[in-house]
Design a protein around this motif. Structure first.
Motif, PDB file in Angstrom:
ATOM      1  N   HIS A  58       0.867  -1.306   0.041  1.00 42.39           N
ATOM      2  CA  HIS A  58       0.059   0.054   0.125  1.00 42.39           C
ATOM      3  C   HIS A  58       0.924   1.390   0.096  1.00 42.39           C
ATOM      4  O   HIS A  58       0.721   2.200  -0.916  1.00 42.39           O
ATOM      5  CB  HIS A  58      -0.994   0.150   1.149  1.00 42.39           C
ATOM      6  N   GLU A  59       1.890   1.155   0.973  1.00 48.77           N
ATOM      7  CA  GLU A  59       2.740   2.436   0.912  1.00 48.77           C
ATOM      8  C   GLU A  59       3.484   2.687  -0.239  1.00 48.77           C
ATOM      9  O   GLU A  59       3.747   3.864  -0.855  1.00 48.77           O
ATOM     10  CB  GLU A  59       3.641   2.618   2.162  1.00 48.77           C
ATOM     11  N   ALA A  60       3.878   1.768  -0.872  1.00 50.93           N
ATOM     12  CA  ALA A  60       4.752   1.533  -2.333  1.00 50.93           C
ATOM     13  C   ALA A  60       3.739   2.234  -3.387  1.00 50.93           C
ATOM     14  O   ALA A  60       4.272   3.066  -4.120  1.00 50.93           O
ATOM     15  CB  ALA A  60       5.214   0.317  -2.608  1.00 50.93           C
ATOM     16  N   GLY A  61       2.652   1.940  -3.158  1.00 49.99           N
ATOM     17  CA  GLY A  61       1.531   2.594  -4.121  1.00 49.99           C
ATOM     18  C   GLY A  61       1.592   4.154  -3.928  1.00 49.99           C
ATOM     19  O   GLY A  61       1.550   4.907  -4.913  1.00 49.99           O
ATOM     20  N   HIS A  62       1.720   4.569  -2.828  1.00 44.04           N
ATOM     21  CA  HIS A  62       1.951   6.166  -2.402  1.00 44.04           C
ATOM     22  C   HIS A  62       3.230   6.530  -3.294  1.00 44.04           C
ATOM     23  O   HIS A  62       2.934   7.806  -3.830  1.00 44.04           O
ATOM     24  CB  HIS A  62       1.891   6.509  -1.194  1.00 44.04           C
ATOM     25  N   ILE A  63       4.304   5.905  -3.072  1.00 38.52           N
ATOM     26  CA  ILE A  63       5.440   6.285  -3.649  1.00 38.52           C
ATOM     27  C   ILE A  63       5.480   6.667  -5.127  1.00 38.52           C
ATOM     28  O   ILE A  63       6.008   7.624  -5.499  1.00 38.52           O
ATOM     29  CB  ILE A  63       6.715   5.143  -3.173  1.00 38.52           C
ATOM     30  N   PHE A  64       4.575   5.610  -5.659  1.00 34.59           N
ATOM     31  CA  PHE A  64       4.702   5.640  -7.256  1.00 34.59           C
ATOM     32  C   PHE A  64       3.330   6.646  -7.697  1.00 34.59           C
ATOM     33  O   PHE A  64       2.895   6.703  -8.678  1.00 34.59           O
ATOM     34  CB  PHE A  64       4.538   4.396  -7.748  1.00 34.59           C
ATOM     35  N   GLY A  65       2.846   7.376  -6.600  1.00 33.58           N
ATOM     36  CA  GLY A  65       1.827   8.358  -6.943  1.00 33.58           C
ATOM     37  C   GLY A  65       0.379   8.095  -6.801  1.00 33.58           C
ATOM     38  O   GLY A  65      -0.657   8.692  -7.076  1.00 33.58           O
ATOM     39  N   LEU A  66       0.024   6.930  -6.262  1.00 27.69           N
ATOM     40  CA  LEU A  66      -1.342   6.666  -6.103  1.00 27.69           C
ATOM     41  C   LEU A  66      -1.842   7.198  -4.953  1.00 27.69           C
ATOM     42  O   LEU A  66      -1.276   7.320  -3.732  1.00 27.69           O
ATOM     43  CB  LEU A  66      -1.354   4.982  -6.156  1.00 27.69           C
ATOM     44  N   GLY A  67      -3.080   7.389  -4.810  1.00 24.91           N
ATOM     45  CA  GLY A  67      -3.752   8.008  -3.586  1.00 24.91           C
ATOM     46  C   GLY A  67      -4.676   6.869  -3.097  1.00 24.91           C
ATOM     47  O   GLY A  67      -4.803   5.817  -3.646  1.00 24.91           O
ATOM     48  N   HIS A  68      -5.311   7.267  -2.174  1.00 28.63           N
ATOM     49  CA  HIS A  68      -6.392   6.086  -1.653  1.00 28.63           C
ATOM     50  C   HIS A  68      -7.670   6.338  -2.429  1.00 28.63           C
ATOM     51  O   HIS A  68      -8.086   7.077  -2.769  1.00 28.63           O
ATOM     52  CB  HIS A  68      -6.866   6.560   0.080  1.00 28.63           C
ATOM     53  N   VAL A  69      -8.356   5.142  -2.456  1.00 30.84           N
ATOM     54  CA  VAL A  69      -9.543   4.917  -3.042  1.00 30.84           C
ATOM     55  C   VAL A  69     -10.667   4.667  -1.928  1.00 30.84           C
ATOM     56  O   VAL A  69     -10.376   4.215  -0.859  1.00 30.84           O
ATOM     57  CB  VAL A  69      -9.527   3.916  -4.135  1.00 30.84           C
ATOM     58  N   GLY A  70     -11.966   5.120  -2.205  1.00 31.87           N
ATOM     59  CA  GLY A  70     -12.751   5.167  -1.111  1.00 31.87           C
ATOM     60  C   GLY A  70     -13.643   3.929  -1.241  1.00 31.87           C
ATOM     61  O   GLY A  70     -13.363   2.759  -1.708  1.00 31.87           O
ATOM     62  N   SER A  71     -15.085   4.277  -0.525  1.00 32.73           N
ATOM     63  CA  SER A  71     -16.021   3.095  -0.437  1.00 32.73           C
ATOM     64  C   SER A  71     -16.363   2.391  -1.817  1.00 32.73           C
ATOM     65  O   SER A  71     -16.290   3.273  -2.700  1.00 32.73           O
ATOM     66  CB  SER A  71     -17.269   3.757   0.240  1.00 32.73           C
ATOM     67  N   GLY A  72     -16.774   1.246  -1.727  1.00 31.90           N
ATOM     68  CA  GLY A  72     -16.891   0.626  -2.905  1.00 31.90           C
ATOM     69  C   GLY A  72     -15.598  -0.127  -3.571  1.00 31.90           C
ATOM     70  O   GLY A  72     -15.832  -0.765  -4.511  1.00 31.90           O
ATOM     71  N   HIS A  73     -14.449   0.198  -2.973  1.00 29.26           N
ATOM     72  CA  HIS A  73     -13.223  -0.259  -3.597  1.00 29.26           C
ATOM     73  C   HIS A  73     -12.427  -0.990  -2.387  1.00 29.26           C
ATOM     74  O   HIS A  73     -11.165  -1.070  -2.493  1.00 29.26           O
ATOM     75  CB  HIS A  73     -12.435   0.926  -4.234  1.00 29.26           C
ATOM     76  N   SER A  74     -13.080  -1.579  -1.501  1.00 27.34           N
ATOM     77  CA  SER A  74     -12.566  -2.169  -0.310  1.00 27.34           C
ATOM     78  C   SER A  74     -11.669  -3.331  -0.696  1.00 27.34           C
ATOM     79  O   SER A  74     -10.673  -3.709   0.083  1.00 27.34           O
ATOM     80  CB  SER A  74     -13.591  -2.702   0.721  1.00 27.34           C
TER      81      SER A  74
END
Length: 104
Positions: A58-74
């Protein structure tokens, strides 16, 4: 680190006028003061541990520019929350991959 955060990522970039900013450095900090981590959650995990590989992906996703996704994408790695003992987010889901493709 924000109160209640399991981990946090800081990334430093340099501007790139013709595309995505260039990543120069990134740090990930795991909150070992408030949470316990393991690499091998078992059936006896009892909600005590966070999976270090789940959290690291999850944290690697942030390193590569991804943000959080919300409800409906758990089901996605970049969902705002991961349950303790959860290991299903050690790899990226289709939505995570599509997010990376949109950036790169």
């Amino acid at each position: 680190m924000a109160a209640g955060a399991v981990a946090s990522t800081c990334a430093w970039t340099w501007p790139n006028p013709v595309g995505k900013n260039d990543l120069r450095e990134a740090d990930v900090r795991f909150n070992i003061a408030d949470f316990d981590f393991t690499r091998n959650p078992t059936s006896t995990c009892n909600g005590r541990y966070h999976d270090v590989l789940n959290t690291g992906t999850h944290e690697a996703g942030h390193i590569f520019g991804l943000g959080h996704v919300g409800s409906g994408h758990s089901n996605l790695t970049m969902y705002t929350k991961a349950d303790r003992c959860e290991v299903k987010k050690r790899t990226l889901g289709k939505g995570d991959v599509m997010g990376l493709r949109s950036i790169y």
